[in-house]
Design an enzyme around this catalytic site. Structure first.
Site, PDB file in Angstrom:
ATOM      1  N   HIS A  25      -3.259  -6.463   0.354  1.00 19.37           N
ATOM      2  CA  HIS A  25      -3.136  -6.348  -1.098  1.00 19.37           C
ATOM      3  C   HIS A  25      -4.459  -6.726  -1.777  1.00 19.37           C
ATOM      4  O   HIS A  25      -4.904  -6.036  -2.699  1.00 19.37           O
ATOM      5  CB  HIS A  25      -2.046  -7.289  -1.639  1.00 19.37           C
ATOM      6  CG  HIS A  25      -0.665  -6.963  -1.205  1.00 19.37           C
ATOM      7  ND1 HIS A  25       0.174  -7.905  -0.643  1.00 19.37           N
ATOM      8  CD2 HIS A  25       0.051  -5.818  -1.261  1.00 19.37           C
ATOM      9  CE1 HIS A  25       1.349  -7.352  -0.376  1.00 19.37           C
ATOM     10  NE2 HIS A  25       1.290  -6.078  -0.736  1.00 19.37           N
ATOM     11  N   LYS A  49      15.735  -7.017  -3.991  1.00 15.87           N
ATOM     12  CA  LYS A  49      14.930  -7.106  -2.773  1.00 15.87           C
ATOM     13  C   LYS A  49      14.986  -8.493  -2.151  1.00 15.87           C
ATOM     14  O   LYS A  49      14.369  -8.739  -1.131  1.00 15.87           O
ATOM     15  CB  LYS A  49      13.471  -6.742  -3.065  1.00 15.87           C
ATOM     16  CG  LYS A  49      13.259  -5.254  -3.229  1.00 15.87           C
ATOM     17  CD  LYS A  49      11.795  -4.933  -3.092  1.00 15.87           C
ATOM     18  CE  LYS A  49      11.587  -3.443  -2.906  1.00 15.87           C
ATOM     19  NZ  LYS A  49      10.205  -3.115  -2.593  1.00 15.87           N
ATOM     20  N   ARG A 103      -0.817   2.334   4.254  1.00 12.31           N
ATOM     21  CA  ARG A 103      -1.171   1.821   5.570  1.00 12.31           C
ATOM     22  C   ARG A 103      -0.962   2.878   6.642  1.00 12.31           C
ATOM     23  O   ARG A 103      -1.720   2.956   7.581  1.00 12.31           O
ATOM     24  CB  ARG A 103      -0.300   0.599   5.917  1.00 12.31           C
ATOM     25  CG  ARG A 103      -0.526  -0.598   5.045  1.00 12.31           C
ATOM     26  CD  ARG A 103       0.421  -1.698   5.449  1.00 12.31           C
ATOM     27  NE  ARG A 103       1.779  -1.176   5.491  1.00 12.31           N
ATOM     28  CZ  ARG A 103       2.823  -1.715   4.896  1.00 12.31           C
ATOM     29  NH1 ARG A 103       2.689  -2.807   4.223  1.00 12.31           N
ATOM     30  NH2 ARG A 103       4.011  -1.178   4.985  1.00 12.31           N
ATOM     31  N   SER A 141       4.005  -7.519   4.200  1.00 14.41           N
ATOM     32  CA  SER A 141       4.581  -8.801   3.773  1.00 14.41           C
ATOM     33  C   SER A 141       5.828  -9.144   4.572  1.00 14.41           C
ATOM     34  O   SER A 141       6.038 -10.291   4.964  1.00 14.41           O
ATOM     35  CB  SER A 141       4.917  -8.764   2.283  1.00 14.41           C
ATOM     36  OG  SER A 141       3.761  -8.647   1.510  1.00 14.41           O
TER      37      SER A 141
END
Length: 182
Positions: A25, A49, A103, A141
């Protein structure tokens, strides 16, 4: 651009949950700050989430990382939280670009679909993708949290400040997991 007209400020939003902020990030923030006049890191407050950290805690971690980030003196980076539709946040902030990091191919498929939906909502807002640095591509993450929960080494993935916060939170989680339910 026509001579005599003032150039419009390029404002972009880099949205995400940042739970927690990783070196990947930070790389996108650093690079985005070079491209845009004003980069807004927008932290989604999405209880669905089940984030590990509150939106205020995540914002504080992101602000800390930005403070130590080496950027141009002309770079303006701001951190906000939002609990609305992303496009409403983008419009409210006066941004014209959504910045997203990629990614892998799986990221692209999801992000491409989201960009298409966002374009249907407001076709004046562009989505720009930046590929993650090759070294940082495997960092997610979700995986960092898993490594931290099992007391693995997370220092290659997050800053020392974030590692400390994450390790402390995971110690609390492990203690909670040991307490039997009534």
């Amino acid at each position: 651009m026509t001579i005599g007209h003032k150039a419009q400020k390029r404002i972009a939003i880099y949205p995400g949950t940042f739970d927690p902020i990783t070196l990947g990030h930070v790389d996108i923030i650093r690079r985005g700050a070079r491209i845009f006049d004003h980069l807004i890191v927008a932290i989604a407050d999405n209880p669905g989430k089940s984030p590990l950290f509150s939106s205020d805690e995540r914002a504080a971690m992101v602000r800390h990382e930005i403070e130590i980030l080496e950027t141009s003196p002309d770079s303006q980076i701001e951190v906000i939280t939002y609990d609305s539709l992303l496009m409403h946040c983008v419009q409210a902030q006066g941004a014209s670009v959504i910045l997203r990091g990629l990614r892998a191919v799986a990221d692209f498929e999801y992000e491409y679909q989201m960009a298409g939906m966002n374009q249907q909502i407001d076709n004046t807002i562009e989505t720009m993708f930046l590929m993650a640095d090759c070294v940082l591509q495997p960092i997610a993450s979700r995986l960092v949290k898993e490594v931290a929960f099992y007391e693995g080494n997370i220092t290659p993935f997050v800053s020392p400040h974030v590692a400390q916060k994450l390790q402390q939170r995971m110690r609390e989680k492990r203690r909670e997991a040991m307490i039997p339910s009534s």
